[in-house]
Design a protein around this motif. Sequence first.
Motif, short mmCIF file in Angstrom:
data_model
loop_
_atom_site.label_atom_id
_atom_site.label_comp_id
_atom_site.label_asym_id
_atom_site.label_seq_id
_atom_site.Cartn_x
_atom_site.Cartn_y
_atom_site.Cartn_z
N SER A 46 0.63 -1.29 -0.08
CA SER A 46 0.04 -0.03 -0.09
C SER A 46 0.81 1.30 -0.07
O SER A 46 0.43 2.05 -0.53
CB SER A 46 -0.97 0.18 1.29
OG SER A 46 -1.98 -0.95 1.00
N ALA A 47 1.79 1.25 0.76
CA ALA A 47 3.01 2.20 0.68
C ALA A 47 3.47 2.84 -0.55
O ALA A 47 3.66 3.89 -0.96
CB ALA A 47 4.15 2.06 1.75
N VAL A 48 3.41 1.74 -1.60
CA VAL A 48 3.64 1.85 -2.87
C VAL A 48 3.02 3.05 -3.53
O VAL A 48 3.36 3.81 -4.52
CB VAL A 48 3.94 0.73 -3.67
CG1 VAL A 48 4.31 0.96 -5.22
CG2 VAL A 48 4.91 -0.20 -3.19
N ALA A 49 1.75 3.14 -3.29
CA ALA A 49 0.78 4.01 -3.82
C ALA A 49 1.43 5.77 -3.50
O ALA A 49 1.00 6.55 -4.19
CB ALA A 49 -0.49 4.21 -2.91
N GLY A 50 2.45 5.72 -2.59
CA GLY A 50 3.21 7.15 -2.25
C GLY A 50 3.73 7.64 -3.80
O GLY A 50 3.81 8.76 -3.77
#
Length: 92
Positions: A46-50
């Motif tokens: 989910s942090a890849v959405a950054g």
Amino acid sequence: MQEHEKGLVALVVVGAAIGLSKLLVSQEQITMRLAFGRSILGGATSAVAGVVLTRFPDMPLPALVGVGAAIGILGAQYLEAWLKQRADKIGS
């Protein structure tokens, strides 16, 4: 805490919650190791959405969390399938 830090924390928390919820609805036996692993995998993907913020820097936090949830679900499923496939090849 700055706005981008709040966004990253929100993404990781949402991803971890998605990972745990996927575990709860599966038929697998729940262990601490599996719960911890799914939480880490969901949070990380989910942090890849950054990365989306590099293209759309003014994206509101709710939209970013939505993108993070989608990437978290798809990314975690893909990575889990890929890792299982690799483990099967190594174990053979």
